[in-house]
Scaffold this motif. Structure first.
Motif, PDB file in Angstrom:
ATOM      1  N   VAL A  27     -19.899 -29.647 -64.034  1.00 51.38           N
ATOM      2  CA  VAL A  27     -18.574 -29.091 -64.631  1.00 51.38           C
ATOM      3  C   VAL A  27     -18.462 -27.629 -64.760  1.00 51.38           C
ATOM      4  CG1 VAL A  27     -17.064 -29.261 -66.781  1.00 51.38           C
ATOM      5  CG2 VAL A  27     -18.302 -31.467 -65.562  1.00 51.38           C
ATOM      6  N   ASP A  28     -19.848 -27.197 -65.231  1.00 49.94           N
ATOM      7  CA  ASP A  28     -19.863 -25.531 -65.592  1.00 49.94           C
ATOM      8  C   ASP A  28     -19.821 -25.012 -63.971  1.00 49.94           C
ATOM      9  OD1 ASP A  28     -20.350 -25.730 -68.140  1.00 49.94           O
ATOM     10  OD2 ASP A  28     -22.427 -25.560 -67.909  1.00 49.94           O
ATOM     11  N   ASN A  29     -20.419 -25.599 -63.062  1.00 49.16           N
ATOM     12  CA  ASN A  29     -20.266 -25.175 -61.726  1.00 49.16           C
ATOM     13  C   ASN A  29     -18.616 -25.299 -61.109  1.00 49.16           C
ATOM     14  OD1 ASN A  29     -20.750 -25.575 -58.507  1.00 49.16           O
ATOM     15  ND2 ASN A  29     -21.783 -23.932 -59.368  1.00 49.16           N
ATOM     16  N   ILE A  30     -18.186 -26.109 -61.521  1.00 50.24           N
ATOM     17  CA  ILE A  30     -16.601 -26.401 -60.986  1.00 50.24           C
ATOM     18  C   ILE A  30     -15.825 -25.315 -61.598  1.00 50.24           C
ATOM     19  CG2 ILE A  30     -14.525 -27.888 -61.323  1.00 50.24           C
ATOM     20  CD1 ILE A  30     -16.622 -30.297 -60.817  1.00 50.24           C
ATOM     21  N   LEU A  31     -16.076 -25.161 -62.976  1.00 55.42           N
ATOM     22  CA  LEU A  31     -15.159 -24.190 -63.719  1.00 55.42           C
ATOM     23  C   LEU A  31     -15.650 -22.602 -63.507  1.00 55.42           C
ATOM     24  CD1 LEU A  31     -15.160 -25.982 -67.190  1.00 55.42           C
ATOM     25  CD2 LEU A  31     -13.289 -26.063 -65.431  1.00 55.42           C
ATOM     26  N   ASP A  32     -16.718 -22.577 -62.819  1.00 56.90           N
ATOM     27  CA  ASP A  32     -17.149 -20.873 -62.415  1.00 56.90           C
ATOM     28  C   ASP A  32     -16.213 -20.628 -61.372  1.00 56.90           C
ATOM     29  OD1 ASP A  32     -18.078 -18.692 -61.491  1.00 56.90           O
ATOM     30  OD2 ASP A  32     -20.412 -19.770 -61.644  1.00 56.90           O
ATOM     31  N   VAL A  33     -15.497 -19.430 -61.619  1.00 55.60           N
ATOM     32  CA  VAL A  33     -14.511 -18.804 -60.780  1.00 55.60           C
ATOM     33  C   VAL A  33     -15.305 -18.076 -59.594  1.00 55.60           C
ATOM     34  CG1 VAL A  33     -12.762 -18.353 -62.585  1.00 55.60           C
ATOM     35  CG2 VAL A  33     -14.470 -16.697 -62.015  1.00 55.60           C
ATOM     36  N   ASN A  34     -16.365 -18.087 -59.705  1.00 60.49           N
ATOM     37  CA  ASN A  34     -17.342 -17.388 -58.483  1.00 60.49           C
ATOM     38  C   ASN A  34     -17.805 -18.329 -57.636  1.00 60.49           C
ATOM     39  OD1 ASN A  34     -17.292 -14.611 -59.582  1.00 60.49           O
ATOM     40  ND2 ASN A  34     -18.671 -15.096 -61.135  1.00 60.49           N
ATOM     41  N   THR A  35     -17.355 -19.705 -57.683  1.00 61.29           N
ATOM     42  CA  THR A  35     -17.542 -20.744 -56.647  1.00 61.29           C
ATOM     43  C   THR A  35     -16.380 -21.244 -56.115  1.00 61.29           C
ATOM     44  OG1 THR A  35     -17.413 -22.417 -58.266  1.00 61.29           O
ATOM     45  CG2 THR A  35     -19.524 -21.408 -57.842  1.00 61.29           C
ATOM     46  N   GLU A  36     -16.567 -21.934 -54.730  1.00 63.08           N
ATOM     47  CA  GLU A  36     -15.297 -22.493 -54.232  1.00 63.08           C
ATOM     48  C   GLU A  36     -14.559 -23.640 -55.209  1.00 63.08           C
ATOM     49  OE1 GLU A  36     -15.097 -22.742 -49.942  1.00 63.08           O
ATOM     50  OE2 GLU A  36     -16.575 -21.549 -49.597  1.00 63.08           O
ATOM     51  N   ALA A  37     -13.551 -23.630 -55.411  1.00 66.37           N
ATOM     52  CA  ALA A  37     -12.914 -24.482 -56.015  1.00 66.37           C
ATOM     53  C   ALA A  37     -12.634 -25.987 -55.510  1.00 66.37           C
ATOM     54  CB  ALA A  37     -11.315 -24.005 -56.571  1.00 66.37           C
ATOM     55  N   LYS A  38     -12.638 -26.165 -54.153  1.00 70.11           N
ATOM     56  CA  LYS A  38     -12.225 -27.235 -53.506  1.00 70.11           C
ATOM     57  C   LYS A  38     -13.393 -27.869 -52.971  1.00 70.11           C
ATOM     58  CE  LYS A  38      -7.240 -26.913 -53.341  1.00 70.11           C
ATOM     59  NZ  LYS A  38      -6.215 -27.190 -52.463  1.00 70.11           N
ATOM     60  N   LYS A  39     -14.504 -27.636 -53.039  1.00 67.68           N
ATOM     61  CA  LYS A  39     -15.696 -27.967 -52.194  1.00 67.68           C
ATOM     62  C   LYS A  39     -16.377 -29.096 -53.310  1.00 67.68           C
ATOM     63  CE  LYS A  39     -16.371 -25.505 -48.369  1.00 67.68           C
ATOM     64  NZ  LYS A  39     -17.396 -25.018 -47.473  1.00 67.68           N
ATOM     65  N   LYS A  40     -17.113 -30.100 -52.971  1.00 68.51           N
ATOM     66  CA  LYS A  40     -17.500 -31.236 -53.529  1.00 68.51           C
ATOM     67  C   LYS A  40     -18.966 -30.716 -54.046  1.00 68.51           C
ATOM     68  CE  LYS A  40     -20.028 -33.951 -50.229  1.00 68.51           C
ATOM     69  NZ  LYS A  40     -19.766 -35.209 -49.645  1.00 68.51           N
ATOM     70  N   ARG A  41     -19.214 -31.124 -55.478  1.00 64.22           N
ATOM     71  CA  ARG A  41     -20.768 -31.129 -55.989  1.00 64.22           C
ATOM     72  C   ARG A  41     -20.997 -32.753 -55.878  1.00 64.22           C
ATOM     73  NH1 ARG A  41     -16.744 -27.178 -56.551  1.00 64.22           N
ATOM     74  NH2 ARG A  41     -17.372 -25.466 -57.779  1.00 64.22           N
ATOM     75  N   GLN A  42     -22.438 -32.703 -56.102  1.00 68.74           N
ATOM     76  CA  GLN A  42     -22.904 -34.131 -56.108  1.00 68.74           C
ATOM     77  C   GLN A  42     -24.001 -34.373 -57.151  1.00 68.74           C
ATOM     78  OE1 GLN A  42     -25.100 -34.947 -52.444  1.00 68.74           O
ATOM     79  NE2 GLN A  42     -23.842 -36.462 -52.082  1.00 68.74           N
ATOM     80  N   LEU A  43     -23.966 -35.355 -57.785  1.00 59.91           N
ATOM     81  CA  LEU A  43     -25.037 -35.964 -58.647  1.00 59.91           C
ATOM     82  C   LEU A  43     -25.937 -37.143 -57.916  1.00 59.91           C
ATOM     83  CD1 LEU A  43     -26.422 -36.147 -61.549  1.00 59.91           C
ATOM     84  CD2 LEU A  43     -24.521 -38.034 -62.087  1.00 59.91           C
ATOM     85  N   VAL A  44     -27.017 -36.783 -57.787  1.00 58.94           N
ATOM     86  CA  VAL A  44     -28.006 -37.657 -57.193  1.00 58.94           C
ATOM     87  C   VAL A  44     -28.942 -38.355 -58.304  1.00 58.94           C
ATOM     88  CG1 VAL A  44     -29.734 -38.089 -55.390  1.00 58.94           C
ATOM     89  CG2 VAL A  44     -27.830 -36.306 -54.983  1.00 58.94           C
ATOM     90  N   LEU A  45     -28.822 -39.704 -58.173  1.00 60.68           N
ATOM     91  CA  LEU A  45     -29.773 -40.245 -59.307  1.00 60.68           C
ATOM     92  C   LEU A  45     -30.813 -40.908 -58.321  1.00 60.68           C
ATOM     93  CD1 LEU A  45     -30.808 -41.053 -62.040  1.00 60.68           C
ATOM     94  CD2 LEU A  45     -28.979 -42.875 -61.890  1.00 60.68           C
ATOM     95  N   THR A  46     -32.229 -40.585 -58.382  1.00 62.63           N
ATOM     96  CA  THR A  46     -33.063 -41.171 -57.810  1.00 62.63           C
ATOM     97  C   THR A  46     -33.979 -42.226 -58.890  1.00 62.63           C
ATOM     98  OG1 THR A  46     -33.481 -39.596 -56.037  1.00 62.63           O
ATOM     99  CG2 THR A  46     -35.190 -41.098 -56.224  1.00 62.63           C
ATOM    100  N   VAL A  47     -33.811 -43.435 -58.439  1.00 58.91           N
ATOM    101  CA  VAL A  47     -34.693 -44.382 -59.308  1.00 58.91           C
ATOM    102  C   VAL A  47     -35.677 -45.256 -58.628  1.00 58.91           C
ATOM    103  CG1 VAL A  47     -34.525 -46.480 -60.917  1.00 58.91           C
ATOM    104  CG2 VAL A  47     -32.676 -44.665 -60.809  1.00 58.91           C
ATOM    105  N   ASP A  48     -37.196 -45.005 -58.793  1.00 57.66           N
ATOM    106  CA  ASP A  48     -38.074 -45.363 -57.836  1.00 57.66           C
ATOM    107  C   ASP A  48     -38.746 -46.621 -58.951  1.00 57.66           C
ATOM    108  OD1 ASP A  48     -38.016 -43.642 -55.550  1.00 57.66           O
ATOM    109  OD2 ASP A  48     -38.736 -42.207 -56.981  1.00 57.66           O
TER     110      ASP A  48
END
Length: 121
Positions: A27-48
């Motif tokens: 969310v912080d990265n989405i709100l950062d005006v120094n990043t592209e607004a419409k590109k996706k960010r991703q959460l990766v949860l790895t459970v071994d």
């Protein structure tokens, strides 16, 4: 009867905490005006899951990671040449107006930044 729980609730809620921490970064990265607004960010949860030899126990390791966007590239233009009075090689940053000139919004153009280069012509 035992109530079914989510894997995210295991480890005394530490997996959920880790996921929430990464979501906060996203969310912080989405709100950062120094990043592209419409590109996706991703959460990766790895459970071994690692079962014991007799399959009576399962060791679980969970890692949450976010894939964020980098800051937008910053661009400028430099004029490169020798100072006519000293012969010293330098790079002068291009500015939008003549230094000292006032723009329509009232800003005065500052002097350009000059980068001195070692050596000479």
């Amino acid at each position: 009867m035992i109530e079914a729980k989510s894997i995210l609730e295991m480890a005394q809620g530490a997996i959920t905490e880790q996921v929430n921490a990464e979501v906060s970064k996203i969310v912080d990265n989405i709100l950062d005006v120094n990043t592209e607004a419409k590109k996706k960010r991703q959460l990766v949860l790895t459970v071994d899951f690692l079962p014991s030899g007799d399959r009576a126990q399962v060791s679980i390791t969970a890692t949450a990671k976010s894939k964020l966007l980098p800051n937008n590239a910053i661009q400028t233009t430099l004029y490169v040449g020798a100072d006519s009075t000293t012969g010293e090689i330098q790079a002068v940053e291009m500015v939008p107006q003549i230094p000292g000139q006032q723009s329509f919004d009232g800003d005065i153009q500052e002097e350009p930044k000059i980068l001195k280069i070692a050596g000479g012509m």
